[in-house]
Design a protein around this motif. Structure first.
Motif, PDB file in Angstrom:
ATOM      1  N   ARG A  15      48.869   3.715  13.353  1.00 55.39           N
ATOM      2  CA  ARG A  15      49.032   5.168  13.365  1.00 55.39           C
ATOM      3  C   ARG A  15      48.729   5.718  14.764  1.00 55.39           C
ATOM      4  O   ARG A  15      49.453   6.575  15.280  1.00 55.39           O
ATOM      5  CB  ARG A  15      48.128   5.805  12.316  1.00 55.39           C
ATOM      6  N   ALA A  16      47.684   5.206  15.398  1.00 55.10           N
ATOM      7  CA  ALA A  16      47.332   5.642  16.752  1.00 55.10           C
ATOM      8  C   ALA A  16      48.446   5.304  17.735  1.00 55.10           C
ATOM      9  O   ALA A  16      48.794   6.128  18.601  1.00 55.10           O
ATOM     10  CB  ALA A  16      46.018   4.995  17.192  1.00 55.10           C
ATOM     11  N   ALA A  17      49.017   4.125  17.601  1.00 55.82           N
ATOM     12  CA  ALA A  17      50.118   3.731  18.492  1.00 55.82           C
ATOM     13  C   ALA A  17      51.311   4.667  18.325  1.00 55.82           C
ATOM     14  O   ALA A  17      51.906   5.113  19.315  1.00 55.82           O
ATOM     15  CB  ALA A  17      50.523   2.286  18.221  1.00 55.82           C
ATOM     16  N   ALA A  22      54.612   9.114  20.484  1.00 55.71           N
ATOM     17  CA  ALA A  22      55.231  10.433  20.351  1.00 55.71           C
ATOM     18  C   ALA A  22      54.700  11.408  21.397  1.00 55.71           C
ATOM     19  O   ALA A  22      55.441  12.247  21.901  1.00 55.71           O
ATOM     20  CB  ALA A  22      54.999  10.975  18.942  1.00 55.71           C
ATOM     21  N   GLU A  23      53.427  11.291  21.735  1.00 51.06           N
ATOM     22  CA  GLU A  23      52.801  12.239  22.657  1.00 51.06           C
ATOM     23  C   GLU A  23      53.071  11.924  24.125  1.00 51.06           C
ATOM     24  O   GLU A  23      53.350  12.825  24.910  1.00 51.06           O
ATOM     25  CB  GLU A  23      51.282  12.266  22.437  1.00 51.06           C
ATOM     26  N   ILE A  24      52.948  10.634  24.499  1.00 51.91           N
ATOM     27  CA  ILE A  24      52.989  10.301  25.931  1.00 51.91           C
ATOM     28  C   ILE A  24      54.071   9.301  26.307  1.00 51.91           C
ATOM     29  O   ILE A  24      54.283   9.037  27.478  1.00 51.91           O
ATOM     30  CB  ILE A  24      51.618   9.789  26.422  1.00 51.91           C
ATOM     31  N   MET A  31      46.741  -0.043  25.784  1.00 48.94           N
ATOM     32  CA  MET A  31      45.938  -0.584  24.692  1.00 48.94           C
ATOM     33  C   MET A  31      44.580   0.122  24.659  1.00 48.94           C
ATOM     34  O   MET A  31      44.024   0.324  23.580  1.00 48.94           O
ATOM     35  CB  MET A  31      45.765  -2.090  24.843  1.00 48.94           C
ATOM     36  N   ASP A  32      44.065   0.526  25.813  1.00 49.29           N
ATOM     37  CA  ASP A  32      42.814   1.281  25.860  1.00 49.29           C
ATOM     38  C   ASP A  32      42.953   2.597  25.098  1.00 49.29           C
ATOM     39  O   ASP A  32      42.069   2.978  24.333  1.00 49.29           O
ATOM     40  CB  ASP A  32      42.405   1.583  27.309  1.00 49.29           C
ATOM     41  N   ALA A  33      44.069   3.299  25.322  1.00 50.53           N
ATOM     42  CA  ALA A  33      44.285   4.580  24.650  1.00 50.53           C
ATOM     43  C   ALA A  33      44.427   4.390  23.146  1.00 50.53           C
ATOM     44  O   ALA A  33      43.895   5.178  22.353  1.00 50.53           O
ATOM     45  CB  ALA A  33      45.524   5.260  25.219  1.00 50.53           C
ATOM     46  N   VAL A  34      45.135   3.333  22.728  1.00 52.27           N
ATOM     47  CA  VAL A  34      45.286   3.056  21.296  1.00 52.27           C
ATOM     48  C   VAL A  34      43.918   2.755  20.693  1.00 52.27           C
ATOM     49  O   VAL A  34      43.573   3.270  19.624  1.00 52.27           O
ATOM     50  CB  VAL A  34      46.276   1.906  21.047  1.00 52.27           C
ATOM     51  N   ALA A  35      43.137   1.927  21.363  1.00 52.77           N
ATOM     52  CA  ALA A  35      41.809   1.571  20.864  1.00 52.77           C
ATOM     53  C   ALA A  35      40.933   2.817  20.724  1.00 52.77           C
ATOM     54  O   ALA A  35      40.251   2.993  19.704  1.00 52.77           O
ATOM     55  CB  ALA A  35      41.151   0.552  21.794  1.00 52.77           C
ATOM     56  N   LEU A  99      59.299   9.779  18.459  1.00 50.18           N
ATOM     57  CA  LEU A  99      59.238   8.338  18.694  1.00 50.18           C
ATOM     58  C   LEU A  99      60.455   7.855  19.465  1.00 50.18           C
ATOM     59  O   LEU A  99      60.332   7.083  20.419  1.00 50.18           O
ATOM     60  CB  LEU A  99      59.166   7.580  17.365  1.00 50.18           C
ATOM     61  N   VAL A 100      61.630   8.292  19.049  1.00 47.95           N
ATOM     62  CA  VAL A 100      62.849   7.865  19.729  1.00 47.95           C
ATOM     63  C   VAL A 100      62.825   8.312  21.180  1.00 47.95           C
ATOM     64  O   VAL A 100      63.108   7.530  22.087  1.00 47.95           O
ATOM     65  CB  VAL A 100      64.103   8.396  18.996  1.00 47.95           C
TER      66      VAL A 100
END
Length: 192
Positions: A15-17, A22-24, A31-35, A99-100
């Motif tokens: 979900r974070a990914a 979608a945001e950036i 991977m740091d941002a997802v974590a 996402l696209v």
């Protein structure tokens, strides 16, 4: 019953990914941002996915698997076409659009990512019209089953164009026009 902690952690990471995509966008996703967003360690993420592309592919597959719904059986071809177009519009104007857009540039540079996106986000849409067309043939509304992939591609292209290129409304009136002036003539043109 609550899912096991491992499933909850995987859901949070995927979900974070998706949210970050979608945001950036893919290029800025780390991977740091997802974590950080998932409140998980990078080690937890790397135990399951070897890198960003694998994580994004898994997130896309999870997202589209939960969003896929069979074509509704409304009893008429036009009714089913409108239901499909409405579903496509709603998904495109929702999270799928972001996402696209977040993936378009990355797809050009990463063939594995491009293949996964095409298979899950685009491939699913190609088959969306097949059940409705098959039922219409069974009901006798059409005499042959037209090219469902072409119909899906035309419908997707026009929805995409309205949303991202022209900025014109994707309202119900447009969906009616799309069904009556484009999709139904394509269907009936294949049956004559």
């Amino acid at each position: 019953m609550t899912p096991p902690r491992g499933e909850q952690r995987e859901d949070a990471v995927l979900r974070a990914a998706l949210e970050l995509l979608a945001e950036i966008g893919y290029g800025s996703l780390t991977m740091d941002a997802v974590a950080a967003r998932a409140k998980a360690s990078k080690a937890t993420i790397y135990r399951r996915w070897s890198g960003k592309a694998e994580l994004v592919i898994a997130a896309i597959e999870r997202h589209t698997a939960t969003a896929d719904q069979p074509a509704p059986d409304t009893g008429t071809l036009r009714g089913e076409l409108l239901a499909l177009l409405t579903s496509m519009r709603d998904r495109l104007t929702g999270e799928s659009a972001a996402l696209v857009l977040g993936l378009l540039t990355a797809m050009r540079d990463d063939p594995a990512l491009a293949a996964a996106v095409r298979a899950r986000l685009i491939g699913v849409k190609r088959d969306a019209f097949a059940p409705a067309l098959r039922r219409a043939a069974e009901r006798g509304e059409i005499t042959t089953t037209p090219d469902h992939e072409l119909i899906a591609e035309v419908a997707s292209a026009l929805l995409f164009s309205r949303l991202f290129v022209t900025g014109e409304p994707l309202d119900d009136a447009f969906l009616d026009r799309l069904a009556d002036a484009v999709i139904l003539p394509l269907v009936h043109g294949a049956t004559t």
